[in-house]
Design an enzyme around this catalytic site. Sequence first.
Site, PDB file in Angstrom:
ATOM      1  N   ASP A   1      -0.619  -5.891 -11.864  1.00 30.65           N
ATOM      2  CA  ASP A   1      -0.866  -4.480 -11.533  1.00 30.65           C
ATOM      3  C   ASP A   1      -0.544  -3.546 -12.697  1.00 30.65           C
ATOM      4  O   ASP A   1      -0.865  -2.359 -12.652  1.00 30.65           O
ATOM      5  CB  ASP A   1      -0.037  -4.074 -10.301  1.00 30.65           C
ATOM      6  CG  ASP A   1      -0.554  -4.752  -9.034  1.00 30.65           C
ATOM      7  OD1 ASP A   1      -1.728  -5.177  -9.012  1.00 30.65           O
ATOM      8  OD2 ASP A   1       0.220  -4.863  -8.068  1.00 30.65           O
TER       9      ASP A   1
ATOM     10  N   ARG B   1     -13.431  -5.749  -0.600  1.00 36.05           N
ATOM     11  CA  ARG B   1     -12.560  -6.712  -1.284  1.00 36.05           C
ATOM     12  C   ARG B   1     -12.681  -8.108  -0.660  1.00 36.05           C
ATOM     13  O   ARG B   1     -12.897  -8.245   0.539  1.00 36.05           O
ATOM     14  CB  ARG B   1     -11.129  -6.184  -1.281  1.00 36.05           C
ATOM     15  CG  ARG B   1     -11.108  -4.882  -2.083  1.00 36.05           C
ATOM     16  CD  ARG B   1      -9.760  -4.337  -2.267  1.00 36.05           C
ATOM     17  NE  ARG B   1      -8.922  -5.228  -3.037  1.00 36.05           N
ATOM     18  CZ  ARG B   1      -7.619  -5.039  -3.180  1.00 36.05           C
ATOM     19  NH1 ARG B   1      -7.024  -4.022  -2.577  1.00 36.05           N
ATOM     20  NH2 ARG B   1      -6.915  -5.876  -3.903  1.00 36.05           N
TER      21      ARG B   1
ATOM     22  N   LYS C   1       6.507  -1.681  -3.302  1.00 37.86           N
ATOM     23  CA  LYS C   1       5.450  -1.719  -2.286  1.00 37.86           C
ATOM     24  C   LYS C   1       5.381  -3.107  -1.635  1.00 37.86           C
ATOM     25  O   LYS C   1       5.348  -3.213  -0.410  1.00 37.86           O
ATOM     26  CB  LYS C   1       4.119  -1.349  -2.943  1.00 37.86           C
ATOM     27  CG  LYS C   1       2.940  -1.324  -2.013  1.00 37.86           C
ATOM     28  CD  LYS C   1       1.822  -0.449  -2.541  1.00 37.86           C
ATOM     29  CE  LYS C   1       0.960  -1.107  -3.591  1.00 37.86           C
ATOM     30  NZ  LYS C   1       0.085  -2.177  -3.061  1.00 37.86           N
ATOM     31  N   SER C   2       5.364  -4.151  -2.458  1.00 28.56           N
ATOM     32  CA  SER C   2       5.232  -5.512  -1.907  1.00 28.56           C
ATOM     33  C   SER C   2       6.402  -5.839  -0.978  1.00 28.56           C
ATOM     34  O   SER C   2       6.224  -6.422   0.100  1.00 28.56           O
ATOM     35  CB  SER C   2       5.225  -6.536  -3.038  1.00 28.56           C
ATOM     36  OG  SER C   2       4.088  -6.376  -3.842  1.00 28.56           O
TER      37      SER C   2
HETATM   38  C1  S3P Z   1       0.543  -8.045  -3.969  1.00 30.53           C
HETATM   39  C2  S3P Z   1      -0.028  -9.010  -4.751  1.00 30.53           C
HETATM   40  C3  S3P Z   1      -0.970  -8.738  -5.825  1.00 30.53           C
HETATM   41  C4  S3P Z   1      -0.942  -7.295  -6.260  1.00 30.53           C
HETATM   42  C5  S3P Z   1      -0.918  -6.352  -5.107  1.00 30.53           C
HETATM   43  C6  S3P Z   1       0.287  -6.617  -4.216  1.00 30.53           C
HETATM   44  C7  S3P Z   1       1.448  -8.445  -2.881  1.00 30.53           C
HETATM   45  O1  S3P Z   1      -2.267  -9.057  -5.386  1.00 30.53           O
HETATM   46  O2  S3P Z   1      -2.040  -7.003  -7.088  1.00 30.53           O
HETATM   47  O3  S3P Z   1      -0.854  -5.010  -5.555  1.00 30.53           O
HETATM   48  O4  S3P Z   1       2.197  -7.588  -2.366  1.00 30.53           O
HETATM   49  O5  S3P Z   1       1.441  -9.625  -2.529  1.00 30.53           O
HETATM   50  P1  S3P Z   1      -2.817 -10.569  -5.462  1.00 30.53           P
HETATM   51  O6  S3P Z   1      -1.820 -11.415  -4.823  1.00 30.53           O
HETATM   52  O7  S3P Z   1      -4.093 -10.610  -4.711  1.00 30.53           O
HETATM   53  O8  S3P Z   1      -2.977 -10.834  -6.927  1.00 30.53           O
END
Ligand code: S3P
Length: 425
Positions: free
Chosen positions: A312, A119, A19-20
């Site tokens: 996560d 959020r 996803k990221s």
């Molecule tokens: C993500 C970073 C994480 C993660 C999120 C995806 C990203 O959040 O929990 O599901 O793609 O950069 P945080 O950076 O706020 O911890």
Amino acid sequence: MKFSKVPPLKGEITIPGDKSISHRSVMLGAIAKGTTEITNFLQGADCLSTISCFRAMGVEIENEGSRVLVRGKGLKGLKRPDAPLDCGNSGTTTRLISGILAAQDFDVTLTGDASIQKRPMKRIMDPLSQMGARITSLPGNGCAPLHIQGSPLSGIHYTSPVASAQVKSAILLAGLYAQGETQVTEPYLSRNHSELMLKHFGADIRSEGSTASIRPAGELSGCRIQVPGDISSAAFFLAAGLMVPGSEILIKNVGVNPTRDGMIKVCQAMGGDVTLLNVRNDSGEPAADILVRHSSLHGTTIGGAVIPTLIDELPMLAALACFAEGETVIRDAAELKVKESNRIAVMAAGLSAMGADVKETEDGMIIRGGRALHGARIDSHLDHRIAMTFAVTGLCAQGETEILGAECVNISYPGFYQDLKRCVS
Ligand code: S3P
């Protein structure tokens, strides 16, 4: 949706794209010159929100299923959208896109669903404002909808109070447009996909320890991105394989970037039989196949620098700890309270409802494993990772577990229930 005890899980499973990395490939593709070809793109609702935001700003994006073509407009080629940009449920879309929008020569409103409107956005508003951005929370509570009036930006050295890749990435993306150098230092290194991908697109970026530094780019160049499978999705199969007696599963093509692989290390530290095979590198991101076999587990302590590398996966790890002998302590994980749901409260409530011995703490949980769990009615709070965690936990509980709002898995893993069913021999 209902779950109950199953026979051993067997066979191979291929995990959908990360996803990221999928989000970032569209974002960087949109502001690069030329075409970016993305394969194994995650067709989850969050990543589709990113696509629709960039389409609304005039970027042509062909989504052919697992292949996506982004016809980049260059750093300054985005158009003012006709309506507010809808980020849906996606914190990554909202926070990262803010870094890009802060520097455009138009204004825009960013909004999203009920969860996104709760959020915290101050964490990006503060550093972006220090860079010269004009960004306001319309309800005045530090949450979306956000109004962003694009402005000239200057580089800063930001010391972030939280280890958050979303915060870091928003600042680095703004840094592409800023005068001078932009640096972000985090308390612990969070996932570094933005840094790796910015480099791949030709940005002038470097990292040292938990500090990333970027200098303004001439232009980024469109490129090919091969997205590895998402380790945060693989985590559910990893846990299921360890928990369901007699299981042996090969989880294929999983991203194992060291800033994301904490779940594997913790499972091994708990006595889990987890082996990486066929380790390779795709577009600068390490990937591997993961072989997992049912194991007898013991408790552990999870805290400090490892937390951002498995943030996560903590709901699933908390459930896994119920099947381990002895005590598991999760600490330094207060960030869990500001995810798609308050994941400390929701996990403690759900696991307790199933008969587990779980104590909620300020920044984590204490779980005493070894008690047999029974089925329960679990509210997912429309949090995808909560729904998937309890679906897997239900496979090892006596009786029936019902997940309310189970369809929310489409955020990160639309085919999850079908894939889980396929592994049950
Ligand atoms: C993500 C970073 C994480 C993660 C999120 C995806 C990203 O959040 O929990 O599901 O793609 O950069 P945080 O950076 O706020 O911890």
